[in-house]
Structures are given as C-alpha cells and as structure tokens.
Write a protein that holds these residues in place. Structure first.
Motif, PDB file in Angstrom:
ATOM      1  N   THR A   1       0.700  -1.500  -0.310  1.00 46.06           N
ATOM      2  CA  THR A   1       0.183   0.032   0.333  1.00 46.06           C
ATOM      3  C   THR A   1       0.957   2.014   0.081  1.00 46.06           C
ATOM      4  O   THR A   1       1.921   1.459   0.661  1.00 46.06           O
ATOM      5  CB  THR A   1      -0.705  -0.009   1.078  1.00 46.06           C
TER       6      THR A   1
ATOM      7  N   CYS B   1      -1.435   6.100   2.837  1.00 44.05           N
ATOM      8  CA  CYS B   1      -2.108   5.771   2.290  1.00 44.05           C
ATOM      9  C   CYS B   1      -3.767   6.585   2.095  1.00 44.05           C
ATOM     10  O   CYS B   1      -4.305   6.872   2.342  1.00 44.05           O
ATOM     11  CB  CYS B   1      -2.526   4.949   3.814  1.00 44.05           C
ATOM     12  N   SER B   2      -3.200   7.883   1.202  1.00 41.81           N
ATOM     13  CA  SER B   2      -3.670   9.103   1.156  1.00 41.81           C
ATOM     14  C   SER B   2      -4.449   8.537  -0.046  1.00 41.81           C
ATOM     15  O   SER B   2      -5.264   9.704  -1.026  1.00 41.81           O
ATOM     16  CB  SER B   2      -3.011  10.390   1.492  1.00 41.81           C
TER      17      SER B   2
ATOM     18  N   LYS C   1      -7.187   8.859  -2.097  1.00 44.81           N
ATOM     19  CA  LYS C   1      -8.553   8.743  -1.852  1.00 44.81           C
ATOM     20  C   LYS C   1      -9.566   8.977  -3.207  1.00 44.81           C
ATOM     21  O   LYS C   1     -10.643   8.613  -3.489  1.00 44.81           O
ATOM     22  CB  LYS C   1      -9.126   9.839  -0.794  1.00 44.81           C
ATOM     23  N   ASP C   2      -8.873   9.871  -4.143  1.00 46.86           N
ATOM     24  CA  ASP C   2      -9.527  10.307  -5.412  1.00 46.86           C
ATOM     25  C   ASP C   2      -9.239   9.056  -6.729  1.00 46.86           C
ATOM     26  O   ASP C   2      -8.145   8.807  -6.319  1.00 46.86           O
ATOM     27  CB  ASP C   2     -10.047  12.062  -6.142  1.00 46.86           C
ATOM     28  N   ASP C   3      -9.860   9.154  -7.182  1.00 47.55           N
ATOM     29  CA  ASP C   3      -9.580   8.390  -8.948  1.00 47.55           C
ATOM     30  C   ASP C   3      -7.948   8.829  -9.380  1.00 47.55           C
ATOM     31  O   ASP C   3      -7.010   7.453 -10.138  1.00 47.55           O
ATOM     32  CB  ASP C   3     -10.409   7.848  -9.398  1.00 47.55           C
TER      33      ASP C   3
ATOM     34  N   SER D   1      -5.499  10.479  -7.916  1.00 51.40           N
ATOM     35  CA  SER D   1      -4.306  10.069  -6.757  1.00 51.40           C
ATOM     36  C   SER D   1      -4.010   8.493  -7.147  1.00 51.40           C
ATOM     37  O   SER D   1      -2.807   8.437  -7.407  1.00 51.40           O
ATOM     38  CB  SER D   1      -4.652  10.143  -5.976  1.00 51.40           C
ATOM     39  N   LYS D   2      -4.960   7.519  -7.477  1.00 56.35           N
ATOM     40  CA  LYS D   2      -5.256   6.198  -7.807  1.00 56.35           C
ATOM     41  C   LYS D   2      -4.609   6.125  -9.121  1.00 56.35           C
ATOM     42  O   LYS D   2      -2.913   5.751  -9.079  1.00 56.35           O
ATOM     43  CB  LYS D   2      -5.905   5.191  -7.317  1.00 56.35           C
TER      44      LYS D   2
ATOM     45  N   CYS E   1      -4.296  -0.473  -6.222  1.00 51.99           N
ATOM     46  CA  CYS E   1      -3.915   1.045  -5.197  1.00 51.99           C
ATOM     47  C   CYS E   1      -5.525   0.496  -3.385  1.00 51.99           C
ATOM     48  O   CYS E   1      -4.778   0.213  -2.685  1.00 51.99           O
ATOM     49  CB  CYS E   1      -4.803   1.864  -5.302  1.00 51.99           C
ATOM     50  N   ASP E   2      -6.095  -0.323  -3.984  1.00 55.63           N
ATOM     51  CA  ASP E   2      -7.097  -0.482  -2.782  1.00 55.63           C
ATOM     52  C   ASP E   2      -6.615  -1.029  -1.757  1.00 55.63           C
ATOM     53  O   ASP E   2      -6.953  -1.266  -0.815  1.00 55.63           O
ATOM     54  CB  ASP E   2      -8.838  -0.339  -3.208  1.00 55.63           C
TER      55      ASP E   2
END
Length: 171
Positions: A124, A128-129, A131-133, A135-136, A159-160
């Motif tokens: 990970t 772990c920040s 949160k939005d697609d 960034s992933k 990512c999740d």
C-alpha cells in the motif's frame, strides 16, 4: 517406470515414455522445513513421473505474496530445487528474492532462474492518502514505471488492496 527396459543387463534403469532413463529406485528428497511457505502443487508428494512435468509451480507465503513459474518444470532434472527450496526462495513483505547467494544461481532457464509471475501483497502507499481516482491512477503509473526500471514487466497494481503483480524473464 512407464516405458520399456533398457540400459544395462541388470535392468537398474528403465526408459520413460519419451525415451529418457529413470532410476527404478529413485526417491524424492524429503520435505525440507519450509516455515510458512507453501508449495503448489505439493511437489514433495509427487512421483518421479509427476515431477518430470510440474505445471505452474507456485511458492507462496500467506499475507506476503507468491511467485509462479508458468509452464512445465522437470524437477527430477532440477532436483536441487526440491532439496534447497527454502534457501532458494525468499518472500518478504514487498520483495521476492531468488538465489540470494549469487554463487548458487544457475544459468538462465535452469532451476528457478526462469520466467515468473510475482504477486506481492500489502504493498500500500506509504501515506494511504489515495482517496480520489486521479491519485490512484498516478500512483499506479509510478509503480508501473518503477517496475520497468527494475527490469521487470508491470502486470497490475491495485491501490485499494495493495496487490502488485509483475513478470520477470529470469532472476
């Protein structure tokens, strides 16, 4: 053995269906202490005939990851793999290492120094920040670039769930 007798007059060798010699008294090596590593299929319970064509050998460590060798392996020919597996494969969080002692690494294509698919768990992002697609997607691309720089082929990164998959042509 499955084929006809051949070789010496004492009949101590038999020919397999593909013409190779096989010892009548061949015994698989005893199962080494694998710790928490798992081997699929269970090569230590196979006959010599089965060990000649082991498909998709996978070595896994729960909650850490696995390395899979696609295709067939002849573990009668590469008997050392069976005998020394715990010293050949190291699976730790975020990394896989084969033949940690460079002096023991066989030539490409021999032993486990061959193409493999690696799946690492628990990879990970540090903060772990994501949160939005967007960034992933950026982080996934960063992992893909890092994979390629290390000489491997990127397959996927989730990512999740923190699952990273890549391929290598050899170790």
């Amino acid at each position: 053995a499955t084929g006809s007798r051949g070789g010496d007059a004492m009949g101590s060798r038999a020919l397999t269906d593909d013409g190779r010699e096989e010892d009548d008294d061949w015994l698989p090596p005893s199962r080494p202490h694998l710790g928490d590593m798992e081997v699929v299929p269970d090569v230590y319970a196979m006959s010599a005939a089965e060990l000649r064509c082991v498909r998709d050998l996978t070595i896994r460590k729960p909650n850490v990851g696995e390395v899979t060798f696609p295709g067939e392996l002849d573990l009668v020919h590469d008997r050392r793999v069976l005998e020394e597996l715990p010293g050949i494969v190291r699976l730790e969080r975020g990394e896989v290492l084969l033949y940690p002692d460079p002096g023991t690494k066989p030539l490409e294509g021999e032993g486990l120094n061959r193409p493999a698919i690696i799946t690492l768990l628990g990879c990970t992002p540090p903060d772990c920040s994501l949160k939005d697609d967007e960034s992933k997607v950026r982080y996934r691309q960063r992992i893909a670039n890092m994979t390629e720089v290390k000489g491997a082929t990127f397959v996927d990164y989730d990512c999740d769930r923190g699952i990273w998959r890549f391929k290598v042509s050899h170790f």
